[in-house]
Design a protein around this motif. Sequence first.
Motif, PDB file in Angstrom:
ATOM      1  N   GLU A   1      48.777   3.175  60.660  1.00 27.00           N
ATOM      2  CA  GLU A   1      47.698   4.156  60.591  1.00 27.00           C
ATOM      3  C   GLU A   1      46.747   3.794  59.453  1.00 27.00           C
ATOM      4  O   GLU A   1      47.206   3.516  58.348  1.00 27.00           O
ATOM      5  CB  GLU A   1      48.316   5.537  60.366  1.00 27.00           C
ATOM      6  CG  GLU A   1      49.408   5.838  61.385  1.00 27.00           C
ATOM      7  CD  GLU A   1      50.370   6.932  60.929  1.00 27.00           C
ATOM      8  OE1 GLU A   1      49.914   7.905  60.317  1.00 27.00           O
ATOM      9  OE2 GLU A   1      51.579   6.799  61.184  1.00 27.00           O
TER      10      GLU A   1
ATOM     11  N   HIS B   1      49.162  17.173  60.252  1.00 26.25           N
ATOM     12  CA  HIS B   1      48.067  16.206  60.452  1.00 26.25           C
ATOM     13  C   HIS B   1      46.727  16.881  60.761  1.00 26.25           C
ATOM     14  O   HIS B   1      45.845  16.294  61.389  1.00 26.25           O
ATOM     15  CB  HIS B   1      48.395  15.219  61.578  1.00 26.25           C
ATOM     16  CG  HIS B   1      49.464  14.209  61.225  1.00 26.25           C
ATOM     17  ND1 HIS B   1      49.609  13.687  59.970  1.00 26.25           N
ATOM     18  CD2 HIS B   1      50.424  13.605  61.976  1.00 26.25           C
ATOM     19  CE1 HIS B   1      50.612  12.810  59.961  1.00 26.25           C
ATOM     20  NE2 HIS B   1      51.138  12.761  61.156  1.00 26.25           N
TER      21      HIS B   1
ATOM     22  N   ARG C   1      51.444  12.388  72.175  1.00 32.36           N
ATOM     23  CA  ARG C   1      52.186  11.340  71.462  1.00 32.36           C
ATOM     24  C   ARG C   1      51.816   9.957  71.983  1.00 32.36           C
ATOM     25  O   ARG C   1      52.347   9.478  72.971  1.00 32.36           O
ATOM     26  CB  ARG C   1      53.692  11.603  71.656  1.00 32.36           C
ATOM     27  CG  ARG C   1      54.604  10.594  71.036  1.00 32.36           C
ATOM     28  CD  ARG C   1      54.884  10.811  69.576  1.00 32.36           C
ATOM     29  NE  ARG C   1      55.455  12.093  69.254  1.00 32.36           N
ATOM     30  CZ  ARG C   1      55.359  12.652  68.041  1.00 32.36           C
ATOM     31  NH1 ARG C   1      54.722  12.038  67.066  1.00 32.36           N
ATOM     32  NH2 ARG C   1      55.896  13.831  67.810  1.00 32.36           N
TER      33      ARG C   1
ATOM     34  N   HIS D   1      45.647   7.351  63.678  1.00 31.97           N
ATOM     35  CA  HIS D   1      47.129   7.283  63.756  1.00 31.97           C
ATOM     36  C   HIS D   1      47.535   6.393  64.945  1.00 31.97           C
ATOM     37  O   HIS D   1      48.087   6.865  65.945  1.00 31.97           O
ATOM     38  CB  HIS D   1      47.635   8.712  63.919  1.00 31.97           C
ATOM     39  CG  HIS D   1      49.104   8.929  63.736  1.00 31.97           C
ATOM     40  ND1 HIS D   1      50.072   8.216  64.402  1.00 31.97           N
ATOM     41  CD2 HIS D   1      49.768   9.801  62.946  1.00 31.97           C
ATOM     42  CE1 HIS D   1      51.266   8.649  64.043  1.00 31.97           C
ATOM     43  NE2 HIS D   1      51.098   9.616  63.152  1.00 31.97           N
TER      44      HIS D   1
ATOM     45  N   GLN E   1      58.072   8.088  52.085  1.00 33.98           N
ATOM     46  CA  GLN E   1      58.126   9.498  52.499  1.00 33.98           C
ATOM     47  C   GLN E   1      59.556   9.942  52.785  1.00 33.98           C
ATOM     48  O   GLN E   1      59.814  11.133  52.921  1.00 33.98           O
ATOM     49  CB  GLN E   1      57.303   9.700  53.768  1.00 33.98           C
ATOM     50  CG  GLN E   1      55.853   9.326  53.615  1.00 33.98           C
ATOM     51  CD  GLN E   1      54.956  10.492  53.927  1.00 33.98           C
ATOM     52  OE1 GLN E   1      54.781  11.390  53.101  1.00 33.98           O
ATOM     53  NE2 GLN E   1      54.404  10.502  55.106  1.00 33.98           N
TER      54      GLN E   1
ATOM     55  N   ARG F   1      43.342  16.838  66.157  1.00 33.11           N
ATOM     56  CA  ARG F   1      43.978  16.254  67.352  1.00 33.11           C
ATOM     57  C   ARG F   1      44.353  17.307  68.389  1.00 33.11           C
ATOM     58  O   ARG F   1      44.788  16.962  69.475  1.00 33.11           O
ATOM     59  CB  ARG F   1      45.192  15.401  66.955  1.00 33.11           C
ATOM     60  CG  ARG F   1      46.299  16.151  66.250  1.00 33.11           C
ATOM     61  CD  ARG F   1      47.464  15.225  65.891  1.00 33.11           C
ATOM     62  NE  ARG F   1      48.550  15.981  65.269  1.00 33.11           N
ATOM     63  CZ  ARG F   1      49.782  15.561  65.142  1.00 33.11           C
ATOM     64  NH1 ARG F   1      50.130  14.380  65.602  1.00 33.11           N
ATOM     65  NH2 ARG F   1      50.710  16.306  64.561  1.00 33.11           N
TER      66      ARG F   1
ATOM     67  N   ASP G   1      58.876   5.273  56.981  1.00 32.52           N
ATOM     68  CA  ASP G   1      57.753   6.209  56.837  1.00 32.52           C
ATOM     69  C   ASP G   1      57.148   5.986  55.455  1.00 32.52           C
ATOM     70  O   ASP G   1      57.565   6.596  54.476  1.00 32.52           O
ATOM     71  CB  ASP G   1      58.257   7.655  57.009  1.00 32.52           C
ATOM     72  CG  ASP G   1      57.118   8.643  57.217  1.00 32.52           C
ATOM     73  OD1 ASP G   1      55.945   8.246  57.025  1.00 32.52           O
ATOM     74  OD2 ASP G   1      57.398   9.806  57.556  1.00 32.52           O
TER      75      ASP G   1
ATOM     76  N   LYS H   1      65.529  10.488  64.113  1.00 32.80           N
ATOM     77  CA  LYS H   1      64.312  11.311  64.214  1.00 32.80           C
ATOM     78  C   LYS H   1      63.807  11.315  65.667  1.00 32.80           C
ATOM     79  O   LYS H   1      63.362  12.352  66.177  1.00 32.80           O
ATOM     80  CB  LYS H   1      63.238  10.761  63.271  1.00 32.80           C
ATOM     81  CG  LYS H   1      61.886  11.379  63.467  1.00 32.80           C
ATOM     82  CD  LYS H   1      61.362  12.043  62.241  1.00 32.80           C
ATOM     83  CE  LYS H   1      60.081  12.796  62.587  1.00 32.80           C
ATOM     84  NZ  LYS H   1      59.475  13.450  61.493  1.00 32.80           N
TER      85      LYS H   1
ATOM     86  N   PHE I   1      46.487  15.212  56.076  1.00 31.55           N
ATOM     87  CA  PHE I   1      47.415  14.254  56.663  1.00 31.55           C
ATOM     88  C   PHE I   1      48.835  14.730  56.385  1.00 31.55           C
ATOM     89  O   PHE I   1      49.146  15.123  55.262  1.00 31.55           O
ATOM     90  CB  PHE I   1      47.205  12.865  56.044  1.00 31.55           C
ATOM     91  CG  PHE I   1      48.165  11.846  56.586  1.00 31.55           C
ATOM     92  CD1 PHE I   1      47.920  11.228  57.806  1.00 31.55           C
ATOM     93  CD2 PHE I   1      49.331  11.531  55.911  1.00 31.55           C
ATOM     94  CE1 PHE I   1      48.821  10.319  58.337  1.00 31.55           C
ATOM     95  CE2 PHE I   1      50.234  10.622  56.433  1.00 31.55           C
ATOM     96  CZ  PHE I   1      49.977  10.020  57.645  1.00 31.55           C
TER      97      PHE I   1
HETATM   98  C1  BG6 Z   1      53.300   9.853  60.434  1.00 32.53           C
HETATM   99  C2  BG6 Z   1      53.956  10.499  59.245  1.00 32.53           C
HETATM  100  O1  BG6 Z   1      51.974   9.600  60.124  1.00 32.53           O
HETATM  101  O2  BG6 Z   1      53.336  10.734  61.565  1.00 32.53           O
HETATM  102  C3  BG6 Z   1      55.369  10.925  59.600  1.00 32.53           C
HETATM  103  O3  BG6 Z   1      53.957   9.585  58.158  1.00 32.53           O
HETATM  104  C4  BG6 Z   1      55.352  11.810  60.836  1.00 32.53           C
HETATM  105  O4  BG6 Z   1      55.950  11.598  58.489  1.00 32.53           O
HETATM  106  C5  BG6 Z   1      54.637  11.076  61.959  1.00 32.53           C
HETATM  107  O5  BG6 Z   1      56.684  12.117  61.203  1.00 32.53           O
HETATM  108  C6  BG6 Z   1      54.522  11.854  63.267  1.00 32.53           C
HETATM  109  O6  BG6 Z   1      53.943  13.090  63.058  1.00 32.53           O
HETATM  110  P1  BG6 Z   1      53.765  14.112  64.271  1.00 32.53           P
HETATM  111  O7  BG6 Z   1      53.203  15.360  63.668  1.00 32.53           O
HETATM  112  O8  BG6 Z   1      52.813  13.470  65.236  1.00 32.53           O
HETATM  113  O9  BG6 Z   1      55.126  14.277  64.881  1.00 32.53           O
END
Ligand code: BG6
Length: 293
Positions: free
Chosen positions: A268, A91, A69, A164, A188, A95, A209, A249, A79
């Motif tokens: 992103e 995604h 993260r 991202h 979204q 990654r 989002d 979230k 995506f």
């Molecule tokens: C963003 C999406 O790109 O990534 C979101 O638009 C998503 O919907 C966020 O919650 C994080 O995704 P992840 O899979 O890294 O938790």
Amino acid sequence: MDALSTLPAGVTAIALGDQGLRGWQIATPVCRAVLSQQGAQVLEFQAAGKPPLLWQSPQATRQPGKAIRGGIPICFPWFGPHPTDAGKPAHGFARQRDWALANARQTPDALLVELTLAADDTTRELWPHDFLASLRISFGSRLALQLSVANTGTTPFRFAFAFHSYFPLADSSRACVYGLEDSVCIDQLAQDRTRSRQTGAVRFSGETDRIFLQTAGECRLVDELRNQAVLLSAPDCHSVIAWNPGPDKTARLVDMPPDAWRTMACIESGNVEDDAPELPPGAKQTFTLVLEQ
Ligand code: BG6
């Protein structure tokens, strides 16, 4: 760990955490950075005399196969959630995989590092196509990433991708993004993912989002409290996603502290949804993102 027997001066192989993840530390007269082999993910970048460019969660996991993260994860070949199979990784898989170090060399302006990811039996189980992805990263007084995707198979495929990028902010409610005014926007968070047009600059008031399509590929993230800005230039990337998880979230994300949404946002750059490109057999496309502070 890599095919290169010697690394150029300024690049040091390092362990990331204690569970087997590996990466490189970059230290040159013009910048310092940390790059993870998993995901070919730039985790840290700081140009000399500038503040850190990227945000990384203090609770980011360092586990093989788990997305990290922060920094700049590469989303590929889809995506968001997989369109038809919720069991497949969000995604895409790029990654979560180790990329191979293909090249690392000093040029007059920057240290260039290239990593590649090729189709194998495990990727074909998730996505039935033969491809070669390569990410060329230029660590100079600014950070530039160039993703190339080649179709090495015999049938055409369509793919989506995004750089991202996570950015630090003094206060996300006092930040905005210019350059997306009037773009087609998918919310979204709306049940029916309604499309509208963005009015004015994008602001982060609570969870945000939004996917912007058919953009010009350039936008500016402004941190109003710190009076700082990042210019994102990605002429071949027509989609921009603006994401801030907001308090609820964030509380559900195990790898982010509960108040982290206040001090970060993701902007992103990529090609997703209607902008996702199709690649015939033998073809290759290249997409560049340059980040300037
Ligand atoms: C963003 C999406 O790109 O990534 C979101 O638009 C998503 O919907 C966020 O919650 C994080 O995704 P992840 O899979 O890294 O938790």
